[in-house]
Design a protein around this motif. Structure first.
Motif, PDB file in Angstrom:
ATOM      1  N   LEU A  57      -8.308  -6.447   9.481  1.00 55.19           N
ATOM      2  CA  LEU A  57      -7.336  -6.042   8.470  1.00 55.19           C
ATOM      3  C   LEU A  57      -7.945  -4.962   7.580  1.00 55.19           C
ATOM      4  CD1 LEU A  57      -5.816  -9.446   7.250  1.00 55.19           C
ATOM      5  CD2 LEU A  57      -5.008  -7.949   9.067  1.00 55.19           C
ATOM      6  N   ILE A  58      -7.158  -3.930   7.277  1.00 57.50           N
ATOM      7  CA  ILE A  58      -7.608  -2.929   6.314  1.00 57.50           C
ATOM      8  C   ILE A  58      -6.501  -2.739   5.273  1.00 57.50           C
ATOM      9  CG2 ILE A  58      -9.094  -1.734   7.977  1.00 57.50           C
ATOM     10  CD1 ILE A  58      -6.923   0.453   8.140  1.00 57.50           C
ATOM     11  N   PRO A  59      -6.846  -2.410   4.020  1.00 56.77           N
ATOM     12  CA  PRO A  59      -5.813  -2.264   2.981  1.00 56.77           C
ATOM     13  C   PRO A  59      -4.798  -1.184   3.363  1.00 56.77           C
ATOM     14  CG  PRO A  59      -8.020  -2.222   2.019  1.00 56.77           C
ATOM     15  CD  PRO A  59      -8.190  -2.133   3.504  1.00 56.77           C
ATOM     16  N   GLY A  60      -3.531  -1.416   3.003  1.00 56.09           N
ATOM     17  CA  GLY A  60      -2.494  -0.441   3.340  1.00 56.09           C
ATOM     18  C   GLY A  60      -1.396  -0.399   2.299  1.00 56.09           C
ATOM     19  N   ASP A  61      -0.570   0.633   2.364  1.00 55.10           N
ATOM     20  CA  ASP A  61       0.630   0.762   1.549  1.00 55.10           C
ATOM     21  C   ASP A  61       1.582   1.690   2.306  1.00 55.10           C
ATOM     22  OD1 ASP A  61       2.415   0.434  -0.489  1.00 55.10           O
ATOM     23  OD2 ASP A  61       0.994   0.889  -2.090  1.00 55.10           O
ATOM     24  N   THR A  62       2.871   1.617   2.001  1.00 55.38           N
ATOM     25  CA  THR A  62       3.882   2.270   2.830  1.00 55.38           C
ATOM     26  C   THR A  62       3.580   3.735   3.128  1.00 55.38           C
ATOM     27  OG1 THR A  62       5.541   0.776   1.924  1.00 55.38           O
ATOM     28  CG2 THR A  62       6.357   2.727   3.051  1.00 55.38           C
ATOM     29  N   PRO A 155       7.692  -0.849  -9.232  1.00 56.02           N
ATOM     30  CA  PRO A 155       6.368  -0.439  -9.726  1.00 56.02           C
ATOM     31  C   PRO A 155       6.018   0.988  -9.306  1.00 56.02           C
ATOM     32  CG  PRO A 155       6.259  -2.621  -8.733  1.00 56.02           C
ATOM     33  CD  PRO A 155       7.620  -2.079  -8.421  1.00 56.02           C
ATOM     34  N   ALA A 156       5.297   1.688 -10.165  1.00 54.15           N
ATOM     35  CA  ALA A 156       4.882   3.071  -9.890  1.00 54.15           C
ATOM     36  C   ALA A 156       4.088   3.138  -8.598  1.00 54.15           C
ATOM     37  CB  ALA A 156       4.045   3.597 -11.049  1.00 54.15           C
ATOM     38  N   GLY A 157       4.371   4.174  -7.798  1.00 52.04           N
ATOM     39  CA  GLY A 157       3.647   4.352  -6.537  1.00 52.04           C
ATOM     40  C   GLY A 157       4.377   3.774  -5.338  1.00 52.04           C
ATOM     41  N   TRP A 158       5.343   2.871  -5.585  1.00 52.02           N
ATOM     42  CA  TRP A 158       6.140   2.326  -4.478  1.00 52.02           C
ATOM     43  C   TRP A 158       7.277   3.312  -4.190  1.00 52.02           C
ATOM     44  CZ3 TRP A 158       7.047  -3.629  -4.258  1.00 52.02           C
ATOM     45  CH2 TRP A 158       5.818  -4.296  -4.467  1.00 52.02           C
ATOM     46  N   ASN A 159       7.671   3.391  -2.922  1.00 50.40           N
ATOM     47  CA  ASN A 159       8.732   4.330  -2.584  1.00 50.40           C
ATOM     48  C   ASN A 159      10.043   3.977  -3.283  1.00 50.40           C
ATOM     49  OD1 ASN A 159       9.470   6.675  -0.806  1.00 50.40           O
ATOM     50  ND2 ASN A 159      11.080   5.236  -0.306  1.00 50.40           N
ATOM     51  N   CYS A 160      10.293   2.687  -3.517  1.00 52.52           N
ATOM     52  CA  CYS A 160      11.551   2.273  -4.165  1.00 52.52           C
ATOM     53  C   CYS A 160      11.632   2.763  -5.612  1.00 52.52           C
ATOM     54  CB  CYS A 160      11.749   0.760  -4.094  1.00 52.52           C
ATOM     55  SG  CYS A 160      10.309  -0.197  -4.593  1.00 52.52           S
ATOM     56  N   GLN A 161      10.513   3.210  -6.185  1.00 51.94           N
ATOM     57  CA  GLN A 161      10.558   3.804  -7.526  1.00 51.94           C
ATOM     58  C   GLN A 161      11.418   5.070  -7.490  1.00 51.94           C
ATOM     59  OE1 GLN A 161       7.031   5.760  -8.970  1.00 51.94           O
ATOM     60  NE2 GLN A 161       7.419   5.205 -11.083  1.00 51.94           N
ATOM     61  N   ILE A 162      11.353   5.807  -6.380  1.00 54.97           N
ATOM     62  CA  ILE A 162      12.149   7.043  -6.235  1.00 54.97           C
ATOM     63  C   ILE A 162      13.636   6.701  -6.159  1.00 54.97           C
ATOM     64  CG2 ILE A 162      12.644   9.021  -4.730  1.00 54.97           C
ATOM     65  CD1 ILE A 162       9.663   8.894  -3.857  1.00 54.97           C
ATOM     66  N   PHE A 178      20.297   2.595 -21.622  1.00 50.45           N
ATOM     67  CA  PHE A 178      19.207   1.970 -20.862  1.00 50.45           C
ATOM     68  C   PHE A 178      17.984   2.885 -20.778  1.00 50.45           C
ATOM     69  CE2 PHE A 178      22.660  -0.677 -19.285  1.00 50.45           C
ATOM     70  CZ  PHE A 178      22.051  -1.928 -19.185  1.00 50.45           C
ATOM     71  N   THR A 179      16.820   2.260 -20.771  1.00 44.89           N
ATOM     72  CA  THR A 179      15.550   2.947 -20.546  1.00 44.89           C
ATOM     73  C   THR A 179      14.850   2.256 -19.388  1.00 44.89           C
ATOM     74  OG1 THR A 179      15.325   3.456 -22.889  1.00 44.89           O
ATOM     75  CG2 THR A 179      13.316   3.560 -21.584  1.00 44.89           C
ATOM     76  N   ILE A 180      14.171   3.045 -18.546  1.00 45.46           N
ATOM     77  CA  ILE A 180      13.432   2.466 -17.418  1.00 45.46           C
ATOM     78  C   ILE A 180      12.162   1.787 -17.916  1.00 45.46           C
ATOM     79  CG2 ILE A 180      12.055   3.041 -15.369  1.00 45.46           C
ATOM     80  CD1 ILE A 180      14.136   5.160 -14.680  1.00 45.46           C
ATOM     81  N   VAL A 181      11.954   0.550 -17.492  1.00 45.50           N
ATOM     82  CA  VAL A 181      10.714  -0.180 -17.768  1.00 45.50           C
ATOM     83  C   VAL A 181       9.921  -0.258 -16.463  1.00 45.50           C
ATOM     84  CG1 VAL A 181       9.687  -2.377 -18.490  1.00 45.50           C
ATOM     85  CG2 VAL A 181      11.804  -1.588 -19.561  1.00 45.50           C
ATOM     86  N   ASP A 182       8.699   0.279 -16.475  1.00 48.26           N
ATOM     87  CA  ASP A 182       7.816   0.151 -15.307  1.00 48.26           C
ATOM     88  C   ASP A 182       7.064  -1.173 -15.443  1.00 48.26           C
ATOM     89  OD1 ASP A 182       5.907   0.221 -13.325  1.00 48.26           O
ATOM     90  OD2 ASP A 182       5.072   2.169 -13.862  1.00 48.26           O
ATOM     91  N   PRO A 183       7.308  -2.129 -14.524  1.00 43.49           N
ATOM     92  CA  PRO A 183       6.672  -3.450 -14.660  1.00 43.49           C
ATOM     93  C   PRO A 183       5.173  -3.429 -14.352  1.00 43.49           C
ATOM     94  CG  PRO A 183       7.875  -3.325 -12.598  1.00 43.49           C
ATOM     95  CD  PRO A 183       8.137  -2.040 -13.312  1.00 43.49           C
ATOM     96  N   GLY A 184       4.678  -2.311 -13.796  1.00 45.15           N
ATOM     97  CA  GLY A 184       3.239  -2.182 -13.546  1.00 45.15           C
ATOM     98  C   GLY A 184       2.782  -2.690 -12.198  1.00 45.15           C
ATOM     99  N   SER A 185       3.439  -3.724 -11.693  1.00 41.68           N
ATOM    100  CA  SER A 185       3.043  -4.329 -10.413  1.00 41.68           C
ATOM    101  C   SER A 185       4.161  -5.215  -9.919  1.00 41.68           C
ATOM    102  CB  SER A 185       1.769  -5.166 -10.586  1.00 41.68           C
ATOM    103  OG  SER A 185       2.045  -6.283 -11.418  1.00 41.68           O
TER     104      SER A 185
END
Length: 329
Positions: A57-62, A155-162, A178-185
């Motif tokens: 296993l190696i770390p990954g993200d989309t 969360p920032a960095g995830w594609n769904c943020q776009i 409304f204001t966007i709240v970034d939950p951080g994770s």
């Protein structure tokens, strides 16, 4: 008799070694969310013990994993890739014989949307629609600014943020206060839902299934009144440079297992496993809820799944492979 047994052991060892050499070293992306981590751990165990692969296993993200597979041929396997995020690049990778869509890791597809708690809809039925949410914006208090209403984004960095950011604009949520709240994770986002639920407070934001959260807490997906516009979603909603986004519901997200062409050609038997391995949303929700209740990681959940649900995973592999896996457990 001893000689015969020894000879059988040597033959068996040689057969395993031959299989391992055919399969060789296999790198599997362990994404940073629970369902993907469970699937990656299940894949590693099955490839190693069922097919004699040297699986790691190696770390990954989309985005980085998909890009690396296309450009560098590594890792060999992305077990749970929400493929809409990279559709054009993945399709090109398949066309250029670099990648393969092996199968669907979530057979029902992933579900995304903007959600509110069910108890809020019972109190204000119109909040099941985006117009109702905007009308009652004052209910959704911002954690740091009482004059603003909170929309919890991806969360920032995830594609769904776009996509969440583009839909926030398309639906005119800022104009409604409304204001966007970034939950951080991911944990921050699920924690915000849990906290609101326990206090029976208003909450509004992006979430997805299958997840333990939507298994534990009854949430209602807000209707934008737009239906699904697939062209708009693929061509604009999911694109960072989308200038004038328009409202559209999220289509069911195809969630694929992607492998490199090199791996599929080198280890055809192991590749066949990926064409058959898939989880239903209901089954995955149960698994994720168990993980949360037991504070288990992907590896612990893998053992729980393999031990408790042989009737599911044994359908993914030939009988002789299933026996090897059962022995390893």
């Amino acid at each position: 008799m001893k000689l015969k047994t020894a000879a059988l052991l040597v033959l068996s060892s040689a057969a395993l070694q031959a299989q391992a050499e055919e399969c060789g070293k296999v790198t599997i992306a362990d994404m940073n969310w629970n369902s993907a981590s469970v699937i990656a751990n299940v894949d590693r165990f099955i490839l190693e013990h069922g097919y004699g692969c040297d699986a790691e296993l190696i770390p990954g993200d989309t985005m980085p994993t998909g890009t690396s597979m296309i450009e560098k041929g590594q890792p060999d396997v992305a077990p749970e890739l929400w493929s809409n995020a990279l559709k054009d690049a993945l399709d090109k990778g398949v066309e250029e014989k670099r990648l393969r869509y092996a199968g669907k890791s979530l057979v029902d597809g992933g579900e995304e949307g903007f959600w509110v708690p069910a108890y809020l809809v019972e109190q204000y039925p119109e909040i099941a629609t985006i117009e109702g949410v905007k009308k009652h914006a004052k209910l959704f208090e911002h954690p740091e600014d009482p004059d603003q209403s909170a929309f919890y984004s991806c969360p920032a960095g995830w594609n769904c943020q776009i996509s969440a950011g583009n839909l926030f604009r398309a639906l005119g949520l800022e104009e409604s206060g409304f204001t966007i709240v970034d939950p951080g994770s991911s944990a921050g986002l699920s924690g915000a839902i849990a906290k609101s639920y326990e206090r029976k407070e208003a909450w509004f934001g992006y979430y997805w299934a299958p997840t333990a959260v939507l298994g534990k807490y009854e949430m209602v997906k807000v209707d934008f009144g737009s239906g699904v516009n697939l062209d708009e979603f693929v061509g604009c909603t999911t694109q960072a440079e989308c200038a004038e986004p328009k409202p559209t519901m999220y289509p069911p997200s195809p969630v694929h297992t992607i492998t490199t062409e090199e791996f599929a050609s080198r280890a055809p038997q192991a590749y066949q496993y990926f064409t058959k391995r898939g989880f239903t949303n209901a089954g995955m929700n149960q698994l994720l809820a168990w993980m949360e209740d037991n504070q288990a990681d992907g590896e612990e959940a893998m053992f729980y799944f393999l031990e408790q649900y042989p009737q599911i995973w044994q359908q993914w592999v030939p009988q002789d492979v299933a026996e090897k896996i059962q022995q390893a457990l």
